[in-house]
Scaffold this active site. Structure first.
Site, PDB file in Angstrom:
ATOM      1  N   ARG A   1      11.382  44.275  39.751  1.00  0.00           N
ATOM      2  CA  ARG A   1      11.059  45.571  40.353  1.00  0.00           C
ATOM      3  C   ARG A   1      12.307  46.181  41.011  1.00  0.00           C
ATOM      4  O   ARG A   1      12.287  46.587  42.169  1.00  0.00           O
ATOM      5  CB  ARG A   1       9.932  45.412  41.362  1.00  0.00           C
ATOM      6  CG  ARG A   1       8.634  44.924  40.735  1.00  0.00           C
ATOM      7  CD  ARG A   1       7.596  44.576  41.781  1.00  0.00           C
ATOM      8  NE  ARG A   1       6.419  43.974  41.203  1.00  0.00           N
ATOM      9  CZ  ARG A   1       5.215  44.551  41.149  1.00  0.00           C
ATOM     10  NH1 ARG A   1       5.057  45.758  41.645  1.00  0.00           N
ATOM     11  NH2 ARG A   1       4.196  43.930  40.602  1.00  0.00           N
TER      12      ARG A   1
ATOM     13  N   ASP B   1      12.156  43.367  49.568  1.00  0.00           N
ATOM     14  CA  ASP B   1      12.135  44.824  49.597  1.00  0.00           C
ATOM     15  C   ASP B   1      11.257  45.288  50.754  1.00  0.00           C
ATOM     16  O   ASP B   1      10.711  44.482  51.500  1.00  0.00           O
ATOM     17  CB  ASP B   1      11.648  45.408  48.259  1.00  0.00           C
ATOM     18  CG  ASP B   1      10.284  44.866  47.837  1.00  0.00           C
ATOM     19  OD1 ASP B   1       9.536  44.356  48.695  1.00  0.00           O
ATOM     20  OD2 ASP B   1       9.965  44.954  46.635  1.00  0.00           O
TER      21      ASP B   1
ATOM     22  N   ASP C   1       8.764  39.109  48.693  1.00  0.00           N
ATOM     23  CA  ASP C   1       9.738  39.829  47.877  1.00  0.00           C
ATOM     24  C   ASP C   1      10.738  40.565  48.754  1.00  0.00           C
ATOM     25  O   ASP C   1      10.405  41.074  49.834  1.00  0.00           O
ATOM     26  CB  ASP C   1       9.028  40.825  46.956  1.00  0.00           C
ATOM     27  CG  ASP C   1       8.360  40.136  45.770  1.00  0.00           C
ATOM     28  OD1 ASP C   1       8.568  38.923  45.587  1.00  0.00           O
ATOM     29  OD2 ASP C   1       7.630  40.816  45.026  1.00  0.00           O
TER      30      ASP C   1
ATOM     31  N   GLU D   1       4.909  35.653  49.055  1.00  0.00           N
ATOM     32  CA  GLU D   1       4.082  36.799  48.691  1.00  0.00           C
ATOM     33  C   GLU D   1       2.957  36.432  47.742  1.00  0.00           C
ATOM     34  O   GLU D   1       1.894  37.039  47.769  1.00  0.00           O
ATOM     35  CB  GLU D   1       4.955  37.900  48.069  1.00  0.00           C
ATOM     36  CG  GLU D   1       4.219  39.193  47.826  1.00  0.00           C
ATOM     37  CD  GLU D   1       5.163  40.380  47.664  1.00  0.00           C
ATOM     38  OE1 GLU D   1       4.802  41.303  46.932  1.00  0.00           O
ATOM     39  OE2 GLU D   1       6.253  40.378  48.276  1.00  0.00           O
ATOM     40  N   LYS D   2       3.203  35.428  46.873  1.00  0.00           N
ATOM     41  CA  LYS D   2       2.236  35.065  45.839  1.00  0.00           C
ATOM     42  C   LYS D   2       2.169  33.554  45.709  1.00  0.00           C
ATOM     43  O   LYS D   2       3.144  32.849  46.024  1.00  0.00           O
ATOM     44  CB  LYS D   2       2.634  35.668  44.489  1.00  0.00           C
ATOM     45  CG  LYS D   2       2.918  37.167  44.504  1.00  0.00           C
ATOM     46  CD  LYS D   2       3.447  37.619  43.162  1.00  0.00           C
ATOM     47  CE  LYS D   2       3.983  39.040  43.236  1.00  0.00           C
ATOM     48  NZ  LYS D   2       5.265  39.120  43.954  1.00  0.00           N
TER      49      LYS D   2
ATOM     50  N   TYR E   1      14.457  39.206  39.516  1.00  0.00           N
ATOM     51  CA  TYR E   1      13.429  40.089  40.097  1.00  0.00           C
ATOM     52  C   TYR E   1      13.341  41.393  39.308  1.00  0.00           C
ATOM     53  O   TYR E   1      14.320  42.122  39.174  1.00  0.00           O
ATOM     54  CB  TYR E   1      13.788  40.370  41.549  1.00  0.00           C
ATOM     55  CG  TYR E   1      12.781  41.199  42.299  1.00  0.00           C
ATOM     56  CD1 TYR E   1      11.544  40.669  42.628  1.00  0.00           C
ATOM     57  CD2 TYR E   1      13.079  42.499  42.688  1.00  0.00           C
ATOM     58  CE1 TYR E   1      10.613  41.429  43.334  1.00  0.00           C
ATOM     59  CE2 TYR E   1      12.165  43.264  43.399  1.00  0.00           C
ATOM     60  CZ  TYR E   1      10.933  42.717  43.710  1.00  0.00           C
ATOM     61  OH  TYR E   1      10.022  43.469  44.408  1.00  0.00           O
TER      62      TYR E   1
END
Length: 652
Positions: free
Chosen positions: A321, A103, A101, A7-8, A319
């Site tokens: 979030r 989710d 991530d 993702e990043k 994580y």
């Protein structure tokens, strides 16, 4: 070649190091048979209305509702270079591991790219909860089949398209209606932001409409063999409101005079009970934001940014979030190593060592209550703690303390309740005597529970016996006023968004909001609040949030379902069906489109009354940031008719 899609960039670098992919390539890290690439958040975005028809560049009531027949995605201009790199690597890959991530949104970031680039190879899923080396290796050894998480993508895509429909149509509709009444600003409407704004508007109205009511209390000091302690007068129920406050001044005055004249009070009831308090759960993000707002003065977005850095940059926490404070039983086996690492990294924890028990299992360890993510806890990479200072250090210490609390004894104290009769008046004293500090040894003083306005003072009572007579010391009659609700702080508003089920009457929707922890997500609530500030719907004085006149006008004008948190619950029920494979994505979007069309038709003839100057970015109390200007620039324009699109159109 096996390609890992992260993702990043920072996440990709961490995974690449574990995989031995240490050679830097064009938008990737490479190794023997392995390549790791990354997104930068979403590399794609849902196309604006004018991508479907050029006439939509102008905002015209007759064009509403705008409902795409075939949805389009477009490459974000800012990250087009990385998109090209990922597209090239996808064309070369023999197999793919999604490592975004874990989710809904992370699934969508990856899957929308695969669909746009027409990738058709085999897919596996890496499900990560932390970015330290041990956690990455553990997850790499347990890759999931790609099909297992595919429906997360469709649920996220359904939510995104429904948000687009509301943002694009309702923002245009109410902006145009506002212009008809002489208001020249952009009126942004969103599925989550508008119910959130309503919370603040309702609170501000409750404060403005509040009428204080006088009430009276009596605090009586008694002496037991010369040792003073404090008791509270207990007024007769028929003289009190539902909170037990005495509303009759004459009665309180008579009681005070009678007790002064009596000179003594007799103990008529004495009860001591051993109380046990379990440790608080590890933090979920919302609770962390709430505590950091209250105790450290941090905004919701600032707390999230710090937590994200502790996770990505420092590798100190899992994580962040997460919407869950519970922990999986499988992770309990890692506790001895984590606790040892924490003690080595910070010698100030040495006094806790004798009380910590790695084998202890608190109520936090519960597989049945763990969802996609678990509570935010420290990792074994604790040595980075020494590099922290200021607010990041304080936030990390809060997270660490909650984890340490899980391995300390239950907090125990004796609660003594002593009831007295004084000239026919009832008095009560409550005392606490700590027996076992337990988990409170780990918690900073700042985490002590706050006391209510009318809470009796904490005290330790002297030795008392049934029938004992105590001398009456001071008798203080207090003339007080009921207090209005407090304005929301960012932390309070996060809590209200999580607990919004309290405002919904339908029992099924109420339960759904409880199950989904309210409106918004742990990842989006901070940005929703910041967006309301940036758009000028909210202002900030110190910690307190307040709604602007335009916010009041908008909430009064929008259809009730748009500002009702129950609507989100209905959506979430349908999205759960999409996620479980019980409803096709196309059916969900079709229902949302039909619903939106009915709303537009119903509201097209409304007359708005919006007071105050046009909303201007930056009026929310923080400097306007240039890096945000591109996405929201149209909010400052007096006329959006000749602009590409309104900034609010992509709001949730």
């Amino acid at each position: 070649m096996r390609l890992y899609l992260c993702e990043k960039p920072s996440q990709a670098k961490d995974i690449a190091q574990v995989l031995g992919a240490t050679r830097r390539g064009d938008g990737c890290w490479t190794g023997s048979g392995v390549t790791v690439t990354w997104c930068i958040g979403h590399l794609l975005e849902t196309a604006p209305p004018d991508a479907y028809d050029a006439r939509y560049k102008r905002w015209v009531l007759a064009d509403l509702p705008i409902v795409p027949g075939q949805w389009k995605m477009q490459v974000k201009a800012k990250t087009a270079g990385q998109y090209k790199a990922v597209k090239r690597l996808l064309a070369e890959a023999g197999e793919l591991v999604i490592a975004t991530d874990a989710d809904r949104e992370g699934e969508m970031i990856a899957r929308e790219l695969l669909e746009h680039c027409r990738y058709r190879g085999p897919i596996q899923r890496l499900w990560l909860s932390a970015l330290d080396e041990a956690s990455i290796r553990k997850a790499l050894a347990a890759l999931k089949p790609g099909a297992e998480t595919f429906n997360l993508y469709h649920a996220a895509l359904g939510r995104s398209r429904a948000d687009w429909l509301i943002g694009m149509n309702m923002s245009r509709l109410f902006t145009l209606l506002g212009r008809q009444s002489g208001y020249q600003g952009v009126l942004s409407v969103g599925r989550v932001q508008t119910p959130t704004l309503r919370l603040v508007v309702d609170r501000d109205r409750a404060i403005a409409d509040f009428v204080p009511v006088p009430y009276w209390t009596i605090e009586v000091q008694l002496l037991a063999e010369g040792t003073p302690f404090t008791t509270q007068w207990r007024a007769p129920e028929d003289a009190c409101d539902e909170q037990g406050r005495c509303l009759k001044q004459a009665l309180a005055q008579q009681a005070a005079e009678a007790m002064r004249a009596a000179g003594q009070a007799q103990l008529v009831s004495l009860k001591t009970e051993r109380m046990r308090e379990a440790a608080p759960l590890p933090f979920d993000l919302g609770t962390l934001q709430e505590v950091c707002s209250k105790k450290l003065g941090l905004g919701a977005q600032e707390t999230l940014d710090i937590a994200q850095a502790l996770y990505e940059t420092h590798k100190l926490i899992t994580y962040p979030r997460s919407d869950c404070g519970y922990l999986p039983l499988s992770q309990h086996g890692e506790a001895p190593a984590i606790l040892a690492a924490l003690r080595r990294a910070d010698p100030s924890l040495a006094p806790l060592e004798a009380h910590l028990s790695p084998s202890r299992k608190s109520r936090a360890w519960n597989d049945a209550k763990v969802g996609a993510h678990h509570g935010i806890i420290p990792t074994a990479a604790a040595q980075a703690f020494e590099r922290l200072s200021g607010r990041p250090r304080a936030v990390y210490q809060l997270i660490r303390a909650r984890y340490l609390a899980q391995f300390l004894p239950t907090h125990e104290y004796d609660r003594t309740q002593a009831d007295f009769d004084c000239a026919g008046q009832a008095l009560r004293a409550v005392g606490r005597q700590i027996v076992e500090p337990g988990w409170k040894r780990a918690l900073p003083e700042a985490l002590a529970p706050a006391k209510g306005r009318d809470a009796p003072p904490a005290q330790t009572l002297p030795p008392l016996r049934q029938g004992q007579r105590c001398e009456v010391g001071q008798v203080n009659l207090k003339d007080l006023l009921t207090q209005p609700p407090k304005p929301y702080t960012e932390g309070d508003l996060i809590k209200a968004m999580k607990n919004v089920a309290k405002l919904v009457e339908d029992p099924r929707l109420k339960q759904k909001l409880k199950d989904t922890t309210g409106i918004g997500t742990e990842a989006t609530r901070a940005s929703i609040i910041q967006g309301l500030l940036d758009r000028g719907y909210l202002t900030k004085q110190g910690k307190a949030l307040a709604a602007t006149p335009a916010a009041f006008g908008l909430i009064d004008a929008v259809p009730r379902p748009i500002a009702d948190p129950g609507t989100t619950a209905i959506w979430e029920q349908a999205l759960d069906m999409v996620q479980d494979g019980e409803m096709p994505l196309e059916e969900f979007v079709a229902k949302q489109s039909a619903w939106m069309s009915r709303l537009v038709e119903r509201c097209a003839g409304l007359r708005l009354t919006i007071s105050g100057p046009p909303l201007t970015p930056g009026r929310g109390g923080k400097p306007w940031k240039k890096k945000r200007a591109a996405g929201r620039a149209a909010a400052t324009k007096k006329s959006a008719g000749d602009r590409k699109r309104a900034p609010a159109a992509r709001t949730r």
